[in-house]
Design a protein around this motif. Structure first.
Motif, PDB file in Angstrom:
ATOM      1  N   ALA A 195       0.808  -1.137   0.079  1.00  0.00           N
ATOM      2  CA  ALA A 195       0.010  -0.013  -0.045  1.00  0.00           C
ATOM      3  C   ALA A 195       0.784   1.367   0.152  1.00  0.00           C
ATOM      4  O   ALA A 195       0.586   2.223  -0.610  1.00  0.00           O
ATOM      5  CB  ALA A 195      -1.004  -0.162   1.001  1.00  0.00           C
ATOM      6  N   GLU A 196       2.086   1.267   0.658  1.00  0.00           N
ATOM      7  CA  GLU A 196       2.741   2.365   0.655  1.00  0.00           C
ATOM      8  C   GLU A 196       3.418   2.660  -0.403  1.00  0.00           C
ATOM      9  O   GLU A 196       3.854   3.851  -0.738  1.00  0.00           O
ATOM     10  CB  GLU A 196       4.161   1.907   1.624  1.00  0.00           C
ATOM     11  CG  GLU A 196       3.466   2.183   3.230  1.00  0.00           C
ATOM     12  CD  GLU A 196       4.679   1.473   4.209  1.00  0.00           C
ATOM     13  OE1 GLU A 196       5.737   1.284   3.721  1.00  0.00           O
ATOM     14  OE2 GLU A 196       4.056   1.206   5.473  1.00  0.00           O
ATOM     15  N   ILE A 197       3.519   1.782  -1.432  1.00  0.00           N
ATOM     16  CA  ILE A 197       3.926   2.152  -3.106  1.00  0.00           C
ATOM     17  C   ILE A 197       2.810   2.044  -3.659  1.00  0.00           C
ATOM     18  O   ILE A 197       2.968   1.961  -5.119  1.00  0.00           O
ATOM     19  CB  ILE A 197       5.215   1.360  -3.600  1.00  0.00           C
ATOM     20  CG1 ILE A 197       4.510  -0.288  -3.546  1.00  0.00           C
ATOM     21  CG2 ILE A 197       6.464   1.420  -2.646  1.00  0.00           C
ATOM     22  CD1 ILE A 197       5.593  -1.059  -4.669  1.00  0.00           C
ATOM     23  N   GLY A 198       1.559   2.318  -3.304  1.00  0.00           N
ATOM     24  CA  GLY A 198       0.354   2.572  -4.189  1.00  0.00           C
ATOM     25  C   GLY A 198      -0.173   1.426  -4.756  1.00  0.00           C
ATOM     26  O   GLY A 198      -0.853   1.230  -5.716  1.00  0.00           O
ATOM     27  N   VAL A 199       0.292   0.087  -4.267  1.00  0.00           N
ATOM     28  CA  VAL A 199       0.002  -1.175  -4.808  1.00  0.00           C
ATOM     29  C   VAL A 199      -1.329  -1.668  -4.083  1.00  0.00           C
ATOM     30  O   VAL A 199      -1.174  -1.957  -2.921  1.00  0.00           O
ATOM     31  CB  VAL A 199       0.978  -2.241  -4.821  1.00  0.00           C
ATOM     32  CG1 VAL A 199       0.375  -3.587  -5.211  1.00  0.00           C
ATOM     33  CG2 VAL A 199       1.977  -1.738  -5.964  1.00  0.00           C
ATOM     34  N   LYS A 200      -2.480  -1.591  -4.554  1.00  0.00           N
ATOM     35  CA  LYS A 200      -3.974  -2.180  -3.670  1.00  0.00           C
ATOM     36  C   LYS A 200      -4.363  -3.235  -4.409  1.00  0.00           C
ATOM     37  O   LYS A 200      -5.095  -4.065  -3.896  1.00  0.00           O
ATOM     38  CB  LYS A 200      -4.813  -0.894  -3.708  1.00  0.00           C
ATOM     39  CG  LYS A 200      -4.262   0.566  -3.212  1.00  0.00           C
ATOM     40  CD  LYS A 200      -5.476   1.290  -2.795  1.00  0.00           C
ATOM     41  CE  LYS A 200      -4.970   2.661  -1.882  1.00  0.00           C
ATOM     42  NZ  LYS A 200      -4.362   3.463  -2.629  1.00  0.00           N
ATOM     43  N   THR A 201      -4.200  -3.485  -5.637  1.00  0.00           N
ATOM     44  CA  THR A 201      -5.105  -4.637  -6.330  1.00  0.00           C
ATOM     45  C   THR A 201      -3.884  -5.548  -6.915  1.00  0.00           C
ATOM     46  O   THR A 201      -3.021  -5.177  -6.960  1.00  0.00           O
ATOM     47  CB  THR A 201      -5.945  -4.216  -7.262  1.00  0.00           C
ATOM     48  OG1 THR A 201      -5.178  -3.796  -8.518  1.00  0.00           O
ATOM     49  CG2 THR A 201      -7.048  -3.121  -6.980  1.00  0.00           C
ATOM     50  N   ILE A 202      -4.543  -6.687  -6.994  1.00  0.00           N
ATOM     51  CA  ILE A 202      -3.773  -7.767  -7.798  1.00  0.00           C
ATOM     52  C   ILE A 202      -3.263  -7.447  -8.968  1.00  0.00           C
ATOM     53  O   ILE A 202      -2.019  -7.673  -9.416  1.00  0.00           O
ATOM     54  CB  ILE A 202      -4.454  -9.271  -7.672  1.00  0.00           C
ATOM     55  CG1 ILE A 202      -4.901  -9.705  -6.139  1.00  0.00           C
ATOM     56  CG2 ILE A 202      -3.624 -10.013  -8.339  1.00  0.00           C
ATOM     57  CD1 ILE A 202      -5.629 -10.885  -6.093  1.00  0.00           C
ATOM     58  N   GLY A 203      -4.071  -6.666  -9.650  1.00  0.00           N
ATOM     59  CA  GLY A 203      -3.688  -5.980 -11.118  1.00  0.00           C
ATOM     60  C   GLY A 203      -2.456  -5.228 -10.895  1.00  0.00           C
ATOM     61  O   GLY A 203      -1.679  -5.291 -11.484  1.00  0.00           O
ATOM     62  N   ASP A 204      -2.287  -4.420  -9.744  1.00  0.00           N
ATOM     63  CA  ASP A 204      -1.343  -3.352  -9.327  1.00  0.00           C
ATOM     64  C   ASP A 204       0.038  -4.414  -9.248  1.00  0.00           C
ATOM     65  O   ASP A 204       0.897  -3.895  -9.845  1.00  0.00           O
ATOM     66  CB  ASP A 204      -1.591  -2.603  -8.230  1.00  0.00           C
ATOM     67  CG  ASP A 204      -2.866  -1.505  -8.390  1.00  0.00           C
ATOM     68  OD1 ASP A 204      -2.916  -1.413  -9.599  1.00  0.00           O
ATOM     69  OD2 ASP A 204      -3.188  -1.181  -7.372  1.00  0.00           O
ATOM     70  N   ILE A 205      -0.258  -5.277  -8.477  1.00  0.00           N
ATOM     71  CA  ILE A 205       1.065  -6.224  -8.358  1.00  0.00           C
ATOM     72  C   ILE A 205       1.380  -6.694  -9.779  1.00  0.00           C
ATOM     73  O   ILE A 205       2.812  -6.677 -10.101  1.00  0.00           O
ATOM     74  CB  ILE A 205       0.617  -7.453  -7.528  1.00  0.00           C
ATOM     75  CG1 ILE A 205       0.320  -7.098  -6.021  1.00  0.00           C
ATOM     76  CG2 ILE A 205       1.847  -8.495  -7.489  1.00  0.00           C
ATOM     77  CD1 ILE A 205      -0.098  -8.266  -5.256  1.00  0.00           C
ATOM     78  N   ALA A 206       0.669  -7.120 -10.572  1.00  0.00           N
ATOM     79  CA  ALA A 206       1.180  -7.859 -11.790  1.00  0.00           C
ATOM     80  C   ALA A 206       1.794  -6.726 -12.689  1.00  0.00           C
ATOM     81  O   ALA A 206       2.416  -7.270 -13.611  1.00  0.00           O
ATOM     82  CB  ALA A 206      -0.211  -8.383 -12.799  1.00  0.00           C
ATOM     83  N   ARG A 207       1.436  -5.539 -12.504  1.00  0.00           N
ATOM     84  CA  ARG A 207       2.250  -4.441 -13.552  1.00  0.00           C
ATOM     85  C   ARG A 207       3.383  -3.920 -12.653  1.00  0.00           C
ATOM     86  O   ARG A 207       4.340  -3.487 -13.399  1.00  0.00           O
ATOM     87  CB  ARG A 207       1.354  -3.224 -13.334  1.00  0.00           C
ATOM     88  CG  ARG A 207       0.080  -3.402 -14.426  1.00  0.00           C
ATOM     89  CD  ARG A 207      -0.561  -1.928 -14.686  1.00  0.00           C
ATOM     90  NE  ARG A 207      -1.272  -1.608 -13.446  1.00  0.00           N
ATOM     91  CZ  ARG A 207      -2.590  -2.053 -13.370  1.00  0.00           C
ATOM     92  NH1 ARG A 207      -3.074  -2.945 -14.118  1.00  0.00           N
ATOM     93  NH2 ARG A 207      -3.303  -1.781 -12.209  1.00  0.00           N
ATOM     94  N   LEU A 208       3.810  -4.816 -11.531  1.00  0.00           N
ATOM     95  CA  LEU A 208       5.179  -4.417 -11.214  1.00  0.00           C
ATOM     96  C   LEU A 208       6.339  -5.464 -11.675  1.00  0.00           C
ATOM     97  O   LEU A 208       5.955  -6.471 -12.031  1.00  0.00           O
ATOM     98  CB  LEU A 208       5.453  -4.546  -9.653  1.00  0.00           C
ATOM     99  CG  LEU A 208       4.552  -3.777  -8.745  1.00  0.00           C
ATOM    100  CD1 LEU A 208       4.646  -4.157  -7.363  1.00  0.00           C
ATOM    101  CD2 LEU A 208       5.270  -2.278  -8.920  1.00  0.00           C
ATOM    102  N   PRO A 209       7.548  -4.913 -12.070  1.00  0.00           N
ATOM    103  CA  PRO A 209       8.691  -5.964 -12.609  1.00  0.00           C
ATOM    104  C   PRO A 209       8.778  -6.920 -11.491  1.00  0.00           C
ATOM    105  O   PRO A 209       8.726  -6.536 -10.345  1.00  0.00           O
ATOM    106  CB  PRO A 209       9.746  -4.925 -12.564  1.00  0.00           C
ATOM    107  CG  PRO A 209       9.318  -3.470 -12.756  1.00  0.00           C
ATOM    108  CD  PRO A 209       7.990  -3.610 -11.782  1.00  0.00           C
ATOM    109  N   GLU A 210       9.080  -8.111 -11.703  1.00  0.00           N
ATOM    110  CA  GLU A 210       9.431  -9.158 -10.918  1.00  0.00           C
ATOM    111  C   GLU A 210      10.374  -8.727 -10.006  1.00  0.00           C
ATOM    112  O   GLU A 210      10.216  -9.040  -8.861  1.00  0.00           O
ATOM    113  CB  GLU A 210       9.420 -10.404 -11.709  1.00  0.00           C
ATOM    114  CG  GLU A 210       9.441 -11.685 -10.948  1.00  0.00           C
ATOM    115  CD  GLU A 210      10.769 -12.026 -10.448  1.00  0.00           C
ATOM    116  OE1 GLU A 210      11.062 -12.206  -8.971  1.00  0.00           O
ATOM    117  OE2 GLU A 210      11.862 -12.215 -11.085  1.00  0.00           O
TER     118      GLU A 210
END
Ligand SMILES: [Mg+2]
Length: 352
Positions: A195-210
Protein backbone atom coordinates in the motif's frame (compact mmCIF):
# COMPACT_ATOMS: atom_id res chain seq x y z
CA UNK A 1 0.78 -27.77 -23.88
CA UNK A 2 -2.12 -29.37 -22.04
CA UNK A 3 -4.37 -26.93 -20.23
CA UNK A 4 -5.20 -28.36 -16.84
CA UNK A 5 -8.74 -28.32 -15.47
CA UNK A 6 -8.91 -28.02 -11.70
CA UNK A 7 -12.07 -27.96 -9.58
CA UNK A 8 -12.14 -26.49 -6.10
CA UNK A 9 -15.07 -27.72 -4.04
CA UNK A 10 -16.00 -25.85 -0.87
CA UNK A 11 -18.95 -26.92 1.26
CA UNK A 12 -21.13 -23.98 2.28
CA UNK A 13 -21.31 -23.22 6.03
CA UNK A 14 -20.35 -26.83 6.57
CA UNK A 15 -20.62 -27.31 10.36
CA UNK A 16 -23.92 -25.44 10.46
CA UNK A 17 -25.22 -27.45 7.50
CA UNK A 18 -24.36 -30.74 9.22
CA UNK A 19 -26.08 -29.65 12.43
CA UNK A 20 -29.16 -28.64 10.44
CA UNK A 21 -29.28 -32.10 8.85
CA UNK A 22 -29.27 -33.57 12.36
CA UNK A 23 -32.03 -31.20 13.50
CA UNK A 24 -34.12 -29.89 10.59
CA UNK A 25 -35.98 -27.51 12.92
CA UNK A 26 -32.85 -25.32 12.75
CA UNK A 27 -33.34 -24.66 9.03
CA UNK A 28 -33.54 -20.95 8.24
CA UNK A 29 -32.72 -19.85 11.81
CA UNK A 30 -29.47 -18.02 12.54
CA UNK A 31 -27.10 -20.72 13.77
CA UNK A 32 -23.67 -20.44 15.34
CA UNK A 33 -21.39 -23.40 15.89
CA UNK A 34 -19.07 -22.22 18.61
CA UNK A 35 -17.81 -22.36 22.16
CA UNK A 36 -19.69 -21.23 25.26
CA UNK A 37 -19.91 -17.40 25.36
CA UNK A 38 -19.48 -17.45 29.16
CA UNK A 39 -16.22 -19.34 28.73
CA UNK A 40 -14.81 -17.05 26.05
CA UNK A 41 -15.67 -19.51 23.30
CA UNK A 42 -15.21 -18.50 19.68
CA UNK A 43 -17.31 -19.02 16.54
CA UNK A 44 -16.14 -22.02 14.52
CA UNK A 45 -18.79 -21.59 11.84
CA UNK A 46 -22.09 -19.82 11.26
CA UNK A 47 -24.85 -20.31 8.73
CA UNK A 48 -25.79 -17.62 6.24
CA UNK A 49 -28.77 -16.45 8.29
CA UNK A 50 -26.33 -15.60 11.13
CA UNK A 51 -23.73 -14.14 8.76
CA UNK A 52 -26.36 -11.68 7.57
CA UNK A 53 -26.10 -10.13 11.06
CA UNK A 54 -22.32 -9.78 10.78
CA UNK A 55 -21.42 -13.00 12.58
CA UNK A 56 -18.03 -14.28 11.40
CA UNK A 57 -15.77 -17.24 12.15
CA UNK A 58 -13.17 -16.69 14.87
CA UNK A 59 -15.02 -13.84 16.58
CA UNK A 60 -15.93 -14.54 20.20
CA UNK A 61 -19.32 -16.16 20.63
CA UNK A 62 -20.22 -13.37 23.06
CA UNK A 63 -19.60 -10.75 20.37
CA UNK A 64 -21.49 -12.80 17.80
CA UNK A 65 -24.49 -12.95 20.14
CA UNK A 66 -24.43 -9.19 20.60
CA UNK A 67 -24.75 -8.90 16.82
CA UNK A 68 -27.39 -11.60 16.60
CA UNK A 69 -29.02 -12.26 19.98
CA UNK A 70 -31.61 -14.66 18.57
CA UNK A 71 -28.98 -17.05 17.16
CA UNK A 72 -28.95 -20.66 18.30
CA UNK A 73 -25.49 -21.67 19.59
CA UNK A 74 -24.36 -25.28 19.30
CA UNK A 75 -20.96 -26.50 20.51
CA UNK A 76 -18.90 -28.03 17.67
CA UNK A 77 -18.99 -31.80 17.23
CA UNK A 78 -15.81 -32.39 15.32
CA UNK A 79 -16.01 -36.16 15.13
CA UNK A 80 -19.44 -35.90 13.48
CA UNK A 81 -18.10 -33.34 10.95
CA UNK A 82 -15.14 -35.59 10.19
CA UNK A 83 -17.49 -38.49 9.44
CA UNK A 84 -19.63 -36.44 7.07
CA UNK A 85 -16.50 -34.95 5.49
CA UNK A 86 -15.17 -38.44 4.78
CA UNK A 87 -18.39 -39.26 2.89
CA UNK A 88 -18.11 -36.09 0.82
CA UNK A 89 -14.48 -36.83 -0.01
CA UNK A 90 -15.37 -40.38 -1.05
CA UNK A 91 -17.99 -38.96 -3.43
CA UNK A 92 -15.47 -36.49 -4.88
CA UNK A 93 -13.07 -39.36 -5.39
CA UNK A 94 -15.60 -40.89 -7.80
CA UNK A 95 -15.11 -37.90 -10.11
CA UNK A 96 -11.31 -38.01 -10.26
CA UNK A 97 -8.63 -40.19 -8.72
CA UNK A 98 -6.47 -37.09 -8.29
CA UNK A 99 -8.03 -35.40 -5.27
CA UNK A 100 -6.42 -33.22 -2.65
CA UNK A 101 -8.38 -32.55 0.50
CA UNK A 102 -7.24 -29.15 1.72
CA UNK A 103 -9.40 -28.86 4.83
CA UNK A 104 -12.36 -30.61 6.44
CA UNK A 105 -14.75 -29.03 3.93
CA UNK A 106 -12.59 -28.21 0.91
CA UNK A 107 -10.85 -30.19 -1.80
CA UNK A 108 -9.23 -29.86 -5.19
CA UNK A 109 -9.98 -32.29 -8.00
CA UNK A 110 -7.72 -32.51 -11.03
CA UNK A 111 -10.29 -33.07 -13.79
CA UNK A 112 -7.79 -32.97 -16.65
CA UNK A 113 -8.62 -35.92 -18.88
CA UNK A 114 -11.72 -36.79 -16.84
CA UNK A 115 -14.17 -34.87 -19.01
CA UNK A 116 -15.59 -35.61 -22.48
CA UNK A 117 -14.38 -32.11 -23.48
CA UNK A 118 -13.02 -29.10 -21.59
CA UNK A 119 -16.26 -27.24 -22.35
CA UNK A 120 -18.16 -29.83 -20.28
CA UNK A 121 -16.49 -28.65 -17.06
CA UNK A 122 -19.27 -26.36 -15.75
CA UNK A 123 -21.95 -28.93 -16.49
CA UNK A 124 -19.96 -31.63 -14.70
CA UNK A 125 -19.46 -29.29 -11.75
CA UNK A 126 -23.21 -28.70 -11.49
CA UNK A 127 -23.82 -32.44 -11.66
CA UNK A 128 -21.30 -32.93 -8.84
CA UNK A 129 -22.97 -30.21 -6.81
CA UNK A 130 -26.35 -31.83 -7.35
CA UNK A 131 -25.03 -35.21 -6.29
CA UNK A 132 -23.58 -33.79 -3.06
CA UNK A 133 -26.99 -32.26 -2.41
CA UNK A 134 -29.08 -35.33 -3.13
CA UNK A 135 -26.81 -37.96 -1.60
CA UNK A 136 -25.58 -36.01 1.43
CA UNK A 137 -27.97 -33.07 1.78
CA UNK A 138 -25.17 -30.50 1.61
CA UNK A 139 -24.62 -27.38 -0.46
CA UNK A 140 -21.25 -26.78 -2.13
CA UNK A 141 -19.64 -24.06 -4.22
CA UNK A 142 -17.39 -25.03 -7.09
CA UNK A 143 -14.63 -23.02 -8.75
CA UNK A 144 -13.09 -24.11 -12.04
CA UNK A 145 -9.74 -22.92 -13.35
CA UNK A 146 -6.53 -23.93 -15.03
CA UNK A 147 -4.75 -24.26 -11.68
CA UNK A 148 -5.37 -24.49 -7.94
CA UNK A 149 -5.08 -20.78 -7.25
CA UNK A 150 -7.65 -19.83 -9.88
CA UNK A 151 -10.03 -22.67 -9.00
CA UNK A 152 -10.02 -21.63 -5.36
CA UNK A 153 -10.51 -17.94 -6.08
CA UNK A 154 -13.27 -18.76 -8.57
CA UNK A 155 -15.08 -20.84 -5.96
CA UNK A 156 -15.14 -17.88 -3.60
CA UNK A 157 -16.67 -15.62 -6.23
CA UNK A 158 -20.19 -17.03 -5.90
CA UNK A 159 -20.95 -18.56 -2.52
CA UNK A 160 -23.14 -20.29 -1.52
CA UNK A 161 -24.09 -22.71 -4.22
CA UNK A 162 -22.27 -21.17 -7.19
CA UNK A 163 -20.32 -22.67 -10.05
CA UNK A 164 -17.74 -20.21 -11.39
CA UNK A 165 -15.47 -21.01 -14.29
CA UNK A 166 -12.46 -18.90 -15.29
CA UNK A 167 -11.54 -19.66 -18.90
CA UNK A 168 -7.90 -20.42 -19.75
CA UNK A 169 -6.22 -17.15 -20.68
CA UNK A 170 -8.59 -15.04 -18.57
CA UNK A 171 -6.83 -15.73 -15.24
CA UNK A 172 -4.96 -12.44 -14.79
CA UNK A 173 -7.97 -10.41 -15.84
CA UNK A 174 -10.16 -12.29 -13.33
CA UNK A 175 -7.75 -11.52 -10.47
CA UNK A 176 -6.86 -7.94 -11.42
CA UNK A 177 -9.64 -6.02 -9.60
CA UNK A 178 -9.31 -7.98 -6.33
CA UNK A 179 -7.56 -6.46 -3.30
CA UNK A 180 -4.01 -7.75 -2.71
CA UNK A 181 -5.11 -9.45 0.51
CA UNK A 182 -7.30 -11.83 -1.49
CA UNK A 183 -4.13 -13.50 -2.78
CA UNK A 184 -2.86 -16.37 -0.63
CA UNK A 185 0.49 -15.57 0.94
CA UNK A 186 -0.17 -11.85 1.41
CA UNK A 187 -0.66 -11.01 5.07
CA UNK A 188 -1.36 -7.65 6.68
CA UNK A 189 2.34 -6.67 6.83
CA UNK A 190 2.98 -7.34 3.15
CA UNK A 191 -0.27 -5.59 2.23
CA UNK A 192 0.92 -2.58 4.24
CA UNK A 193 4.28 -2.51 2.43
CA UNK A 194 2.51 -2.71 -0.93
CA UNK A 195 0.00 0.00 0.00
CA UNK A 196 2.92 2.32 0.78
CA UNK A 197 3.97 2.21 -2.88
CA UNK A 198 0.39 2.54 -4.10
CA UNK A 199 -0.21 -1.14 -4.84
CA UNK A 200 -3.76 -2.02 -3.81
CA UNK A 201 -5.09 -4.59 -6.24
CA UNK A 202 -3.73 -7.83 -7.63
CA UNK A 203 -3.64 -6.10 -11.01
CA UNK A 204 -1.31 -3.47 -9.49
CA UNK A 205 1.03 -6.27 -8.40
CA UNK A 206 0.98 -7.80 -11.88
CA UNK A 207 2.13 -4.48 -13.34
CA UNK A 208 5.26 -4.41 -11.12
CA UNK A 209 8.51 -5.81 -12.50
CA UNK A 210 9.26 -9.13 -10.87
CA UNK A 211 12.66 -7.86 -9.64
CA UNK A 212 11.03 -5.01 -7.72
CA UNK A 213 8.66 -7.37 -5.98
CA UNK A 214 11.44 -9.80 -5.07
CA UNK A 215 13.53 -6.94 -3.69
CA UNK A 216 10.60 -5.85 -1.53
CA UNK A 217 9.28 -9.20 -0.40
CA UNK A 218 12.33 -11.45 -0.54
CA UNK A 219 11.87 -15.12 -1.29
CA UNK A 220 8.09 -14.78 -1.60
CA UNK A 221 8.30 -12.13 -4.29
CA UNK A 222 8.55 -14.42 -7.28
CA UNK A 223 5.66 -16.65 -6.15
CA UNK A 224 3.41 -13.66 -5.48
CA UNK A 225 4.30 -12.17 -8.85
CA UNK A 226 3.37 -15.46 -10.55
CA UNK A 227 0.12 -15.71 -8.59
CA UNK A 228 -0.78 -12.13 -9.54
CA UNK A 229 -0.45 -13.21 -13.19
CA UNK A 230 -2.72 -16.18 -12.53
CA UNK A 231 0.17 -18.64 -12.80
CA UNK A 232 0.35 -21.56 -10.39
CA UNK A 233 2.27 -24.73 -11.19
CA UNK A 234 1.46 -26.58 -7.95
CA UNK A 235 0.03 -30.01 -8.72
CA UNK A 236 -3.15 -31.35 -7.16
CA UNK A 237 -1.66 -33.84 -4.76
CA UNK A 238 -3.42 -36.75 -3.23
CA UNK A 239 -2.79 -36.20 0.43
CA UNK A 240 -1.11 -38.42 2.89
CA UNK A 241 -3.14 -38.64 6.08
CA UNK A 242 -3.07 -35.90 8.68
CA UNK A 243 0.43 -35.31 9.98
CA UNK A 244 -0.48 -34.20 13.45
CA UNK A 245 -3.27 -34.61 15.96
CA UNK A 246 -3.96 -31.72 18.29
CA UNK A 247 -6.22 -30.34 20.95
CA UNK A 248 -6.42 -26.92 22.48
CA UNK A 249 -8.63 -24.99 24.84
CA UNK A 250 -9.11 -21.39 25.82
CA UNK A 251 -9.50 -21.09 29.58
CA UNK A 252 -12.59 -19.35 30.94
CA UNK A 253 -10.25 -17.07 32.90
CA UNK A 254 -6.58 -16.27 32.50
CA UNK A 255 -4.66 -18.83 34.52
CA UNK A 256 -1.90 -17.90 36.92
CA UNK A 257 -1.49 -21.13 38.85
CA UNK A 258 0.45 -24.27 37.96
CA UNK A 259 -2.16 -26.94 38.76
CA UNK A 260 -4.77 -26.21 36.08
CA UNK A 261 -2.39 -26.23 33.09
CA UNK A 262 -0.85 -29.48 34.33
CA UNK A 263 -4.27 -31.08 34.81
CA UNK A 264 -5.40 -29.89 31.39
CA UNK A 265 -2.32 -31.36 29.73
CA UNK A 266 -2.96 -34.67 31.46
CA UNK A 267 -6.50 -34.82 30.05
CA UNK A 268 -5.31 -33.81 26.59
CA UNK A 269 -2.57 -36.45 26.70
CA UNK A 270 -5.20 -39.09 27.38
CA UNK A 271 -7.32 -37.94 24.44
CA UNK A 272 -4.40 -37.69 22.02
CA UNK A 273 -3.13 -41.11 23.10
CA UNK A 274 -6.58 -42.55 22.51
CA UNK A 275 -6.75 -41.11 19.00
CA UNK A 276 -3.30 -42.43 18.16
CA UNK A 277 -4.24 -45.86 19.46
CA UNK A 278 -7.43 -45.91 17.40
CA UNK A 279 -5.37 -45.28 14.26
CA UNK A 280 -2.66 -47.71 15.25
CA UNK A 281 -0.05 -44.94 15.32
CA UNK A 282 2.66 -43.80 17.65
CA UNK A 283 4.23 -40.34 17.65
CA UNK A 284 7.77 -39.11 18.20
CA UNK A 285 7.09 -35.41 18.66
CA UNK A 286 5.02 -33.67 21.31
CA UNK A 287 4.33 -29.95 20.87
CA UNK A 288 3.06 -27.58 23.51
CA UNK A 289 1.36 -24.31 22.59
CA UNK A 290 0.82 -21.51 25.09
CA UNK A 291 -0.97 -18.25 24.51
CA UNK A 292 -0.66 -15.61 27.19
CA UNK A 293 -3.11 -12.90 28.24
CA UNK A 294 -1.49 -10.45 25.79
CA UNK A 295 -2.05 -12.99 22.93
CA UNK A 296 1.67 -13.64 22.52
CA UNK A 297 1.98 -17.29 21.56
CA UNK A 298 4.82 -19.78 21.90
CA UNK A 299 5.04 -23.33 20.59
CA UNK A 300 7.78 -25.66 21.77
CA UNK A 301 8.42 -29.25 20.74
CA UNK A 302 10.28 -32.26 21.96
CA UNK A 303 11.21 -35.08 19.59
CA UNK A 304 12.44 -38.39 20.92
CA UNK A 305 13.78 -41.52 19.31
CA UNK A 306 11.05 -43.66 20.84
CA UNK A 307 7.60 -43.11 19.43
CA UNK A 308 4.74 -43.48 21.86
CA UNK A 309 0.98 -43.55 22.18
CA UNK A 310 0.86 -43.97 25.93
CA UNK A 311 -1.00 -41.23 27.84
CA UNK A 312 1.62 -41.19 30.60
CA UNK A 313 4.50 -40.72 28.13
CA UNK A 314 2.78 -37.94 26.24
CA UNK A 315 1.86 -36.25 29.50
CA UNK A 316 5.44 -36.50 30.80
CA UNK A 317 6.81 -34.86 27.64
CA UNK A 318 4.12 -32.17 27.75
CA UNK A 319 4.83 -31.30 31.37
CA UNK A 320 8.56 -31.19 30.69
CA UNK A 321 7.87 -28.56 28.01
CA UNK A 322 5.53 -26.63 30.31
CA UNK A 323 8.09 -26.53 33.13
CA UNK A 324 10.89 -25.51 30.81
CA UNK A 325 9.20 -22.89 28.62
CA UNK A 326 6.32 -21.36 30.57
CA UNK A 327 6.75 -17.66 31.15
CA UNK A 328 5.87 -17.46 34.85
CA UNK A 329 5.34 -13.72 34.66
CA UNK A 330 2.27 -13.99 32.43
CA UNK A 331 -1.09 -15.69 32.93
CA UNK A 332 -2.10 -18.27 30.33
CA UNK A 333 -5.13 -17.76 28.10
CA UNK A 334 -4.93 -20.84 25.89
CA UNK A 335 -3.11 -24.13 26.07
CA UNK A 336 -2.69 -26.65 23.24
CA UNK A 337 -1.01 -29.97 22.80
CA UNK A 338 -0.25 -31.90 19.64
CA UNK A 339 1.55 -35.06 18.59
CA UNK A 340 3.28 -35.55 15.25
CA UNK A 341 6.01 -37.52 13.41
CA UNK A 342 3.91 -40.61 13.35
CA UNK A 343 5.21 -44.13 13.22
CA UNK A 344 2.87 -46.88 12.13
CA UNK A 345 2.42 -49.58 14.73
CA UNK A 346 1.57 -50.24 18.30
CA UNK A 347 3.82 -49.12 21.09
CA UNK A 348 5.69 -52.02 22.65
CA UNK A 349 6.77 -51.33 26.21
CA UNK A 350 10.39 -52.38 26.70
CA UNK A 351 10.89 -55.67 28.51
CA UNK A 352 12.51 -55.53 31.89
MG1 LIG B 1 -16.54 -24.05 3.51
Amino acid sequence: MIVRIVFHIDLDAFYAAVETLQDPSLAGKPLIIGGDPRRRGVVASANYAARAFGVRSAMTTARALRRCPQAVVIPPRHSLYRQVSARVMALLGEYSPVMEQSSIDEAFLDMTGQLPAPAAAPETARQLQQEIQTRLGLSASVGIGSNKLIAKMAGKADKPGGVTCVAPGAEAEFLAPMPVRALGGIGPKTAQKLAEIGVKTIGDIARLPEEDLSRMLGANGLLIWQFAHGLDARPVQTRRRARSISREITFAHDVYDAALPAETLKKMSRKLAHRLQKRDLTARTVTLKLRYDDFSTVTRSITQATATNSPADIDRRARFLLAKYRNQARPIRLIGLSVSRFVKGVFQPPLF
